[in-house]
Design a protein around this motif. Structure first.
Motif, PDB file in Angstrom:
ATOM      1  N   UNK A 185       0.817  -1.286  -0.051  1.00 24.63           N
ATOM      2  CA  UNK A 185       0.076  -0.061   0.236  1.00 24.63           C
ATOM      3  C   UNK A 185       0.811   1.331   0.034  1.00 24.63           C
ATOM      4  N   UNK A 186       2.012   1.000   0.100  1.00 19.63           N
ATOM      5  CA  UNK A 186       3.236   2.308   0.346  1.00 19.63           C
ATOM      6  C   UNK A 186       3.431   2.645  -1.061  1.00 19.63           C
ATOM      7  N   UNK A 187       3.497   4.132  -1.096  1.00 15.65           N
ATOM      8  CA  UNK A 187       3.962   4.500  -2.419  1.00 15.65           C
ATOM      9  C   UNK A 187       5.498   4.603  -2.767  1.00 15.65           C
ATOM     10  N   UNK A 188       5.960   4.690  -3.977  1.00 14.88           N
ATOM     11  CA  UNK A 188       7.323   4.818  -4.127  1.00 14.88           C
ATOM     12  C   UNK A 188       7.590   5.734  -5.385  1.00 14.88           C
ATOM     13  N   UNK A 189       8.823   6.190  -5.421  1.00 17.60           N
ATOM     14  CA  UNK A 189       8.902   7.331  -6.699  1.00 17.60           C
ATOM     15  C   UNK A 189       9.611   6.521  -7.637  1.00 17.60           C
ATOM     16  N   UNK A 190       9.207   6.680  -8.689  1.00 21.51           N
ATOM     17  CA  UNK A 190       9.824   5.957 -10.005  1.00 21.51           C
ATOM     18  C   UNK A 190      10.298   6.913 -11.153  1.00 21.51           C
ATOM     19  N   UNK A 191      11.356   6.513 -11.591  1.00 19.23           N
ATOM     20  CA  UNK A 191      11.893   7.744 -12.708  1.00 19.23           C
ATOM     21  C   UNK A 191      12.932   6.665 -13.703  1.00 19.23           C
ATOM     22  N   UNK A 192      12.508   7.141 -15.119  1.00 18.03           N
ATOM     23  CA  UNK A 192      13.634   6.393 -16.022  1.00 18.03           C
ATOM     24  C   UNK A 192      14.285   7.570 -16.424  1.00 18.03           C
ATOM     25  N   UNK A 193      15.759   7.018 -16.580  1.00 19.88           N
ATOM     26  CA  UNK A 193      16.830   7.977 -16.862  1.00 19.88           C
ATOM     27  C   UNK A 193      17.583   7.272 -18.369  1.00 19.88           C
ATOM     28  N   UNK A 194      17.835   8.335 -19.157  1.00 15.90           N
ATOM     29  CA  UNK A 194      18.712   7.880 -20.363  1.00 15.90           C
ATOM     30  C   UNK A 194      20.224   8.416 -20.031  1.00 15.90           C
ATOM     31  N   UNK A 195      21.265   7.590 -19.804  1.00 20.29           N
ATOM     32  CA  UNK A 195      22.519   8.064 -19.512  1.00 20.29           C
ATOM     33  C   UNK A 195      23.596   8.187 -20.639  1.00 20.29           C
ATOM     34  N   UNK A 196      24.242   9.029 -20.895  1.00 21.40           N
ATOM     35  CA  UNK A 196      24.964   9.417 -22.183  1.00 21.40           C
ATOM     36  C   UNK A 196      26.486   9.809 -21.574  1.00 21.40           C
ATOM     37  N   UNK A 197      27.404   9.605 -22.445  1.00 21.96           N
ATOM     38  CA  UNK A 197      28.706  10.032 -22.245  1.00 21.96           C
ATOM     39  C   UNK A 197      29.467  10.255 -23.524  1.00 21.96           C
ATOM     40  N   UNK A 198      29.596  11.819 -23.288  1.00 22.00           N
ATOM     41  CA  UNK A 198      30.130  12.438 -24.666  1.00 22.00           C
ATOM     42  C   UNK A 198      28.825  12.368 -25.647  1.00 22.00           C
ATOM     43  N   UNK A 199      27.653  12.546 -25.218  1.00 17.23           N
ATOM     44  CA  UNK A 199      26.418  12.567 -26.141  1.00 17.23           C
ATOM     45  C   UNK A 199      26.053  11.293 -26.594  1.00 17.23           C
ATOM     46  N   UNK A 200      27.081  10.283 -26.258  1.00 15.39           N
ATOM     47  CA  UNK A 200      26.764   8.872 -26.729  1.00 15.39           C
ATOM     48  C   UNK A 200      25.734   8.064 -25.796  1.00 15.39           C
ATOM     49  N   UNK A 201      24.675   7.378 -26.367  1.00 14.42           N
ATOM     50  CA  UNK A 201      23.664   6.754 -25.336  1.00 14.42           C
ATOM     51  C   UNK A 201      24.267   5.484 -24.834  1.00 14.42           C
ATOM     52  N   UNK A 202      24.259   5.286 -23.680  1.00 15.50           N
ATOM     53  CA  UNK A 202      24.886   4.295 -22.930  1.00 15.50           C
ATOM     54  C   UNK A 202      24.106   3.267 -22.271  1.00 15.50           C
TER      55      UNK A 202
ATOM     56  N   UNK B 201      14.591   1.980 -29.220  1.00 20.14           N
ATOM     57  CA  UNK B 201      14.697   3.329 -29.735  1.00 20.14           C
ATOM     58  C   UNK B 201      15.179   4.302 -28.853  1.00 20.14           C
ATOM     59  N   UNK B 202      14.906   4.475 -27.562  1.00 18.49           N
ATOM     60  CA  UNK B 202      15.760   5.204 -26.592  1.00 18.49           C
ATOM     61  C   UNK B 202      17.123   4.975 -26.388  1.00 18.49           C
ATOM     62  N   UNK B 203      17.797   3.876 -26.768  1.00 14.89           N
ATOM     63  CA  UNK B 203      19.083   3.689 -26.635  1.00 14.89           C
ATOM     64  C   UNK B 203      19.856   3.775 -27.921  1.00 14.89           C
ATOM     65  N   UNK B 204      19.125   4.074 -29.225  1.00 17.47           N
ATOM     66  CA  UNK B 204      19.627   3.975 -30.312  1.00 17.47           C
ATOM     67  C   UNK B 204      20.307   2.944 -30.942  1.00 17.47           C
ATOM     68  N   UNK B 205      19.602   1.652 -30.655  1.00 16.62           N
ATOM     69  CA  UNK B 205      19.924   0.199 -31.170  1.00 16.62           C
ATOM     70  C   UNK B 205      18.824  -0.497 -31.736  1.00 16.62           C
ATOM     71  N   UNK B 206      19.144  -1.455 -32.412  1.00 11.91           N
ATOM     72  CA  UNK B 206      17.922  -2.225 -33.171  1.00 11.91           C
ATOM     73  C   UNK B 206      17.042  -3.067 -31.961  1.00 11.91           C
ATOM     74  N   UNK B 207      15.883  -3.361 -32.004  1.00 14.79           N
ATOM     75  CA  UNK B 207      15.094  -4.133 -31.253  1.00 14.79           C
ATOM     76  C   UNK B 207      15.646  -5.507 -31.115  1.00 14.79           C
ATOM     77  N   UNK B 208      15.392  -5.999 -30.150  1.00 14.64           N
ATOM     78  CA  UNK B 208      15.961  -7.528 -29.853  1.00 14.64           C
ATOM     79  C   UNK B 208      17.483  -7.682 -29.806  1.00 14.64           C
ATOM     80  N   UNK B 209      18.293  -6.667 -29.761  1.00 17.37           N
ATOM     81  CA  UNK B 209      19.542  -6.648 -29.487  1.00 17.37           C
ATOM     82  C   UNK B 209      20.046  -6.867 -28.177  1.00 17.37           C
TER      83      UNK B 209
END
Length: 233
Positions: free
Chosen positions: A115-132, A187-195
């Motif tokens: 019954x308790x709530x939690x905070x959920x957040x999704x982040x995309x992490x990049x290094x030198x603008x490359x999706x990691x 799509x978010x990671x910039x790679x092909x599905x099922x990779x």
């Protein structure tokens, strides 16, 4: 070991700013510059060579190699700190942020009631603008009510824990497995599905053994590797 890790991270930063082929200072000079023993310097140089940062040529010295394309997930703790230690610029894009109590299995992973709530957040992490990394983090709402999207946009999560809540990570449990990303994740990671990707589940505890973070990350397998070092008895 603390001096060794401090020196290793410092040398990584220095090396990544140097030109390929540039010569590193002598072991003696590194000892003087960093106020450490020659044994510590030699161990750090050996690790840099093993990781591909430098090349040692007998009788000539140690020279900068091309930086490795893959990042090490061993002892993975802070993406921001690790990325900076490699001489790269970290960037985080918050894709989603909400307060909820569903799905229920997250409550179990956080050690809180359904019954308790939690905070959920999704982040995309990049290094030198490359999706990691694509990661979703869950934090108990109770006790962390001031944790907002704006705050996360300003400071790294672990800095928030330490500076706003006077909490330090005491223990981290991680589970690594191989998985495949779906169409949306790809799509978010910039790679092909099922990779194939590395899936990391991380649970962080404070010194009272309370779970303060549960994170599920998807790391690009073409960029990250996992290495284990152990000393048999």
């Amino acid at each position: 070991m603390a001096l060794y890790h401090e020196l290793l991270n410092a040398l990584k930063k220095e090396v990544t700013k140097m030109d390929v082929g540039a010569k590193l200072p002598s072991e003696r000079q590194l000892c003087l510059d960093h106020d450490v023993s020659r044994t510590t310097v030699r161990s750090a140089i050996a690790e840099l060579e093993k990781s591909g940062y430098v090349e040692r040529l007998q009788g000539k010295g140690t020279f900068v190699s091309r930086p490795p394309k893959r990042q090490n997930l061993s002892n993975y703790y802070s993406f921001t700190d690790q990325t900076r230690s490699l001489g790269k610029t970290p960037k985080t894009i918050i894709l989603d942020f909400n307060i909820t109590n569903k799905p229920a299995y997250i409550n179990k992973n956080l050690g809180i009631e359904n019954t308790e709530s939690f905070i959920a957040f999704t982040r995309l992490r990049l290094a030198d603008d490359e999706k990691m990394l694509l990661e979703t983090t869950y934090v108990p709402y109770e006790g962390f009510e001031e944790l907002t999207r704006d705050l996360l946009n300003t400071y790294p999560l672990y800095n928030i824990f330490e500076n706003y809540y006077d909490l330090k990570i005491y223990k981290v449990k991680e589970d690594f497995s191989v998985d495949k990303v779906n169409k949306d994740q790809a799509e978010k990671l910039g790679i092909k599905p099922d990779t194939p990707v590395l899936k990391i589940k991380r649970t962080s505890y404070d010194k009272k053994s309370r779970i303060i973070e549960f994170t599920v990350s998807y790391a690009r397998a073409d960029i990250f590797n996992y290495e284990t070092i152990y000393y048999p008895n």
